[in-house]
Enzyme design. Structure first.
Site, PDB file in Angstrom:
ATOM      1  CG  ASP A 187       4.972  52.629  67.890  1.00  0.00           C
ATOM      2  OD1 ASP A 187       4.243  53.623  67.750  1.00  0.00           O
ATOM      3  OD2 ASP A 187       6.176  52.699  68.189  1.00  0.00           O
TER       4      ASP A 187
ATOM      5  CG  ASP B 138       1.760  45.363  66.901  1.00  0.00           C
ATOM      6  OD1 ASP B 138       2.844  45.635  67.466  1.00  0.00           O
ATOM      7  OD2 ASP B 138       1.324  46.016  65.934  1.00  0.00           O
TER       8      ASP B 138
ATOM      9  CG  ASP C   8       4.991  46.949  70.514  1.00  0.00           C
ATOM     10  OD1 ASP C   8       6.043  47.559  70.276  1.00  0.00           O
ATOM     11  OD2 ASP C   8       3.989  46.977  69.762  1.00  0.00           O
TER      12      ASP C   8
END
Length: 256
Positions: A24, A188, A22
């Site tokens: 961001d 996250d 990921d």
């Protein structure tokens, strides 16, 4: 990789290890979309309320993210510049990426954000290195009559999926290769739920305030994972697996 309205880069078919991550709040030091929404959209409280609805399953990520982005009324290029000025990399990522590159391990960004924003920030922070990194993300469409981006909307990679971008579709083809690589995934948040079960080693980023929606999801669903605060920890564990340490042993050491 069916169902995608956007192209995929070729698979790294000869790689023995592949890292998918990921962007961001995982590779970047903060979530760039949250940053836009909190500062020039409808703000933190409304954004977090929608995040929690996704976490409890009462709202899809696609629909929540669409609502969030529709609260931003700035030209797209202005948003991009705002991110370039305010978003940095996780403090361990550059060393992690350099080590992976030197050892022939592809690092692929798999994001529910918009590729032009990711490329803009990456290019500023990594220079020419940024061009070597595959980015699998959503895109943007300019909707103003002049096509200059004063008005815009997200183009979801998988518009029929509740994820908008079903990240599992970037991982699963690697599991079907004749010489299947060991797969690492780093994430996250709620956009990473679809990918969480498909990696050999799942790294869950925990922010300084202790927040990690992906960690919460993994605990609830019983998914083995390795928490980390920055990519120095990821590098440590990836090095061990590449050197021959069994994945099961790594996961056991992390309390799974």
């Amino acid at each position: 990789m069916s169902g995608s309205v956007l192209p995929y880069p070729p698979l790294h078919e000869e790689a023995k290890f592949v890292v998918l991550s990921d962007w961001d709040g995982t590779i970047s030091d903060r979530d760039s979309n949250d940053f836009l929404i909190d500062n020039i959209g409808f703000g933190y409280e409304k954004r977090r309320a929608l995040n929690l609805k996704v976490l409890d399953g009462s709202l899809t990520f696609r629909d929540s993210f669409t609502e969030m982005l529709e609260s931003i009324h700035k030209p797209f290029e202005e948003c991009k510049e705002y991110l370039k000025q305010n978003i940095n990399l996780d403090p361990g990522f550059k060393n992690f990426y350099t080590w992976c590159k030197d050892n022939g391990i592809p690092v692929i960004i798999v994001s529910s954000g918009m590729a032009p924003n990711i490329r803009a920030v990456l290019s500023k922070l990594l220079g020419p290195l940024a061009d070597e990194i595959d980015v699998i993300a959503n895109d943007v469409r300019y909707t103003d009559p002049a096509g200059k981006g004063t008005e815009w909307e997200i183009v979801f990679r998988h518009p029929e999926s509740g994820f908008g971008h079903d990240k599992s579709k970037a991982i699963l083809p690697y599991r079907d290769l004749p010489h299947r690589p060991t797969l690492f995934f780093c994430g996250d948040g709620v956009s990473d739920f679809s990918a969480a079960k498909h990696a050999d080693v799942l790294f869950t980023k925990v922010m300084a305030n202790g927040n990690s929606d992906l960690l919460t999801f993994c605990k609830r669903e019983g998914i083995p994972h390795v928490p980390f605060s920055d990519f120095n920890k990821v590098l440590e564990r990836v090095k061990e697996v590449v050197a021959g340490k069994p994945v099961a042993e790594v996961l056991k050491e992390e309390g799974n």
